[in-house]
Design an enzyme around this catalytic site. Structure first.
Site, mmCIF file in Angstrom:
data_model
loop_
_atom_site.group_PDB
_atom_site.id
_atom_site.type_symbol
_atom_site.label_atom_id
_atom_site.label_comp_id
_atom_site.label_asym_id
_atom_site.label_seq_id
_atom_site.Cartn_x
_atom_site.Cartn_y
_atom_site.Cartn_z
ATOM 1 N N HIS A 26 0.353 -0.718 -0.138
ATOM 2 C CA HIS A 26 -0.016 -0.060 0.442
ATOM 3 C C HIS A 26 0.719 1.565 0.356
ATOM 4 O O HIS A 26 1.135 2.428 -0.913
ATOM 5 C CB HIS A 26 -0.766 -0.251 1.739
ATOM 6 C CG HIS A 26 -2.058 0.979 0.976
ATOM 7 N ND1 HIS A 26 -2.849 0.742 0.982
ATOM 8 C CD2 HIS A 26 -1.608 2.838 1.963
ATOM 9 C CE1 HIS A 26 -4.017 1.933 1.291
ATOM 10 N NE2 HIS A 26 -2.691 2.945 2.321
ATOM 11 N N GLU A 27 1.685 1.477 1.167
ATOM 12 C CA GLU A 27 2.386 2.374 0.449
ATOM 13 C C GLU A 27 3.728 2.782 -0.006
ATOM 14 O O GLU A 27 4.080 3.480 -0.802
ATOM 15 C CB GLU A 27 3.243 2.828 2.527
ATOM 16 C CG GLU A 27 3.035 2.583 3.540
ATOM 17 C CD GLU A 27 1.520 3.849 3.522
ATOM 18 O OE1 GLU A 27 1.951 4.508 3.100
ATOM 19 O OE2 GLU A 27 0.468 4.028 3.802
ATOM 20 N N GLU B 27 -4.726 7.993 -2.718
ATOM 21 C CA GLU B 27 -5.202 7.050 -2.348
ATOM 22 C C GLU B 27 -5.195 5.321 -3.157
ATOM 23 O O GLU B 27 -4.955 4.364 -3.397
ATOM 24 C CB GLU B 27 -6.267 6.686 -1.986
ATOM 25 C CG GLU B 27 -6.600 5.740 -0.955
ATOM 26 C CD GLU B 27 -5.446 5.553 0.696
ATOM 27 O OE1 GLU B 27 -4.881 5.691 1.089
ATOM 28 O OE2 GLU B 27 -5.633 4.472 1.389
ATOM 29 N N HIS C 210 1.903 4.438 -2.835
ATOM 30 C CA HIS C 210 1.349 5.780 -2.877
ATOM 31 C C HIS C 210 3.224 6.104 -3.334
ATOM 32 O O HIS C 210 3.713 7.399 -4.195
ATOM 33 C CB HIS C 210 1.741 5.811 -1.355
ATOM 34 C CG HIS C 210 0.109 6.157 -0.988
ATOM 35 N ND1 HIS C 210 -0.497 6.911 -1.147
ATOM 36 C CD2 HIS C 210 -0.346 5.586 0.353
ATOM 37 C CE1 HIS C 210 -1.331 7.089 -0.754
ATOM 38 N NE2 HIS C 210 -1.502 5.900 0.460
HETATM 39 ZN ZN ZN Z 1 -2.691 5.258 1.391
#
Ligand code: ZN
Length: 502
Positions: free
Chosen positions: A266-267, A296, A270
């Protein structure tokens, strides 16, 4: 000064302000990963001084004069770099100059103190310790929305900081359509007699091995560790300290695979967005992310649409079995795929599955709106929170720490931020569909561990676009569609039909 010189002066000043902002980012990163607790007071002073300086530079009347002069020559439809820079900066300038310096400094100090109070209150499981700080934050934010002014609702002003030019009434209607489709899907899943064995991912996974495996997956999807790093924190985040310096964080649980692994993906998602922005435009709107919802979308796309797909695990599961022989040696791929996609209503948002996740977000959105209309008081938050969890997910928080105190956001004054998480899910599904149409056999590529074509599509259709006026501009140009919850629902239905034999 000629218009060209004025523009150059403006760009130079804006880039210099970005240097100060990047120093503030570094202090924030340090506060959340390394700083000893007793350093909080002095850190508050450091950050207060810096944000005051940044604010003063941003609202400098000479800057306003340059911007106004330049804006007269610019068409709002233009996508020329110089024009985009002028229009975006003018909007930001006009908003910020309405906020008094006293308020900026008070707010900045309040959030540093509130953050430490939240950490302590969460540890002590006592919302009442945090409540006075939250009241201050809400009061200061109200002053801010009054100073800026609004047409429909104060909440629109807050939302605009994270999802520019998006109305909360529009968000509310997309969310209610989403909720109306999600709730029956979740109950259908709950009633299915097919249940993945989720104990597979709750076996012992040594932390050092999780660190190595997670890092290698982040590297494989394209995160550049020579221009970024991965550290440990309570509440994972990604921040950018400079054009070649992107910091991602995670937390490890030695008896739970999903938390760190999907947190890292997830990160890293980003991070890929940050690393894909135009480095030569760092500090300018042309080199800045579009909105938090679009940000996001990048993390959710890599975490879920890629990272929780069967194709992804065709490539990575044998590697996972090598890394975690004790937990996974005798597990078939299908069982593991089911386990990482298990749907079960739970208390903690960041560990929620893809299907229930958006409901966690919608609850926070509704509570925030009620706080700012005055329908809800800070002291009544825990009860309202628990009631909404009961209604939407059928579960009741066992403590404040697992309920209203679980997220860092409110302690940092981030109201209007939560809806961007669910918007991100919706954008992600729309981008992924369009990328798959453009690329061809995306599943096959993912199954071979080839992520470059997908990343390149995102680079040119999303990352390199910088910050146009709104998220819908990027969505429209990349997918030809406006915001819809349908692609997300189609994607979820297909996935769960296989796992739960729906
Ligand atoms: Zn996030």
């Amino acid at each position: 000064m000629t218009a060209k010189n004025t523009l150059q002066t403006l760009i130079d000043q804006t880039k210099e302000t970005a240097v100060l902002q990047s120093i503030e980012e570094l202090l924030n990163w340090d506060q959340r990963t390394q700083m000893p607790a007793k350093a909080a007071n002095y850190r508050a002073e450091q950050i207060t001084l810096l944000s005051g300086m940044i604010h003063q530079r941003t609202v400098d009347p000479r800057r306003g004069q340059y911007l106004t002069e330049l804006a007269e020559e610019v068409s709002s439809q233009s996508d020329h770099d110089g024009d985009v820079i002028v229009l975006r900066l003018l909007k930001q300038y006009e908003k910020e100059k309405k906020i008094p310096l006293r308020l900026v400094e008070e707010f900045s100090k309040a959030r540093v103190m509130a953050h430490q109070a939240w950490v302590d209150a969460r540890k002590a499981n006592r919302f009442s310790d945090f409540a006075p700080h939250l009241e201050t934050i809400v009061k200061l934010l109200r002053e801010k929305t009054d100073a800026i002014g609004f047409q429909e609702s104060a909440y629109d002003v807050l939302l605009d900081d994270y999802e520019p030019n998006t109305k909360s009434s529009d968000v509310a209607s997309v969310f209610s359509a989403l909720k109306a489709d999600l709730v029956p899907l979740i109950s259908e899943i709950g009633e299915s007699s097919c249940r993945p064995d989720s104990s597979i991912i709750r076996r012992p996974f040594p932390i050092a091995d999780q660190q190595t495996f997670g890092t290698s997956a982040a590297k494989a999807i394209g995160f550049d560790f020579e221009a970024g790093r991965l550290d440990i924190t309570h509440h994972p985040f990604c921040c950018t300290v400079g054009p070649k310096d992107c910091r991602i964080t995670t937390r490890y649980d030695k008896n739970y695979f999903n938390s760190a692994f999907f947190g890292i993906l997830h990160e890293a998602g980003h991070g890929l967005y940050e690393q894909g922005l135009r480095a030569d435009q760092f500090g300018l709107p042309t080199g800045e992310y579009c909105s938090l919802g679009i940000h996001e979308s990048q993390s959710r796309l890599w975490e879920n649409m890629v990272g929780r797909s069967k194709s992804f695990w065709k490539h990575f599961f044998p590697l996972a079995q090598n890394s975690f022989p004790q937990a996974l040696a005798n597990v078939p791929l299908d069982h593991f795929f089911g386990a990482v996609n298990d749907v079960k209503p739970s208390l903690i948002r960041v560990e929620a599955d893809e299907a229930t996740y958006s409901l966690h977000v919608i609850i926070r959105f509704e509570l925030e709106q009620a706080l700012f209309t005055g329908d809800l008081q800070v002291n009544d938050l825990p009860a309202a929170w628990n009631q909404k969890y009961q209604q939407a997910l059928g579960i009741h928080p066992d403590s404040d720490s697992n309920g209203v105190l679980q997220d860092v956001h409110w302690s940092e004054g981030l109201f209007g931020y939560f809806p961007t998480y669910a918007l991100g899910n919706l954008y992600a599904a729309q981008f992924f569909d369009s990328a798959a149409n453009a690329i061809g056999d995306l599943d096959l590529q993912i199954a071979k561990g080839e992520f470059v074509p997908l990343l390149n599509w995102l680079r040119s259709n999303v990352h390199q676009k910088g910050k146009p006026l709104s998220a819908s501009d990027i969505l429209q140009s990349a997918t030809g569609e406006s915001l819809s919850h349908q692609p997300m629902m189609t994607y979820l239905r297909e996935k769960y039909a296989e796992i739960y034999s729906l």
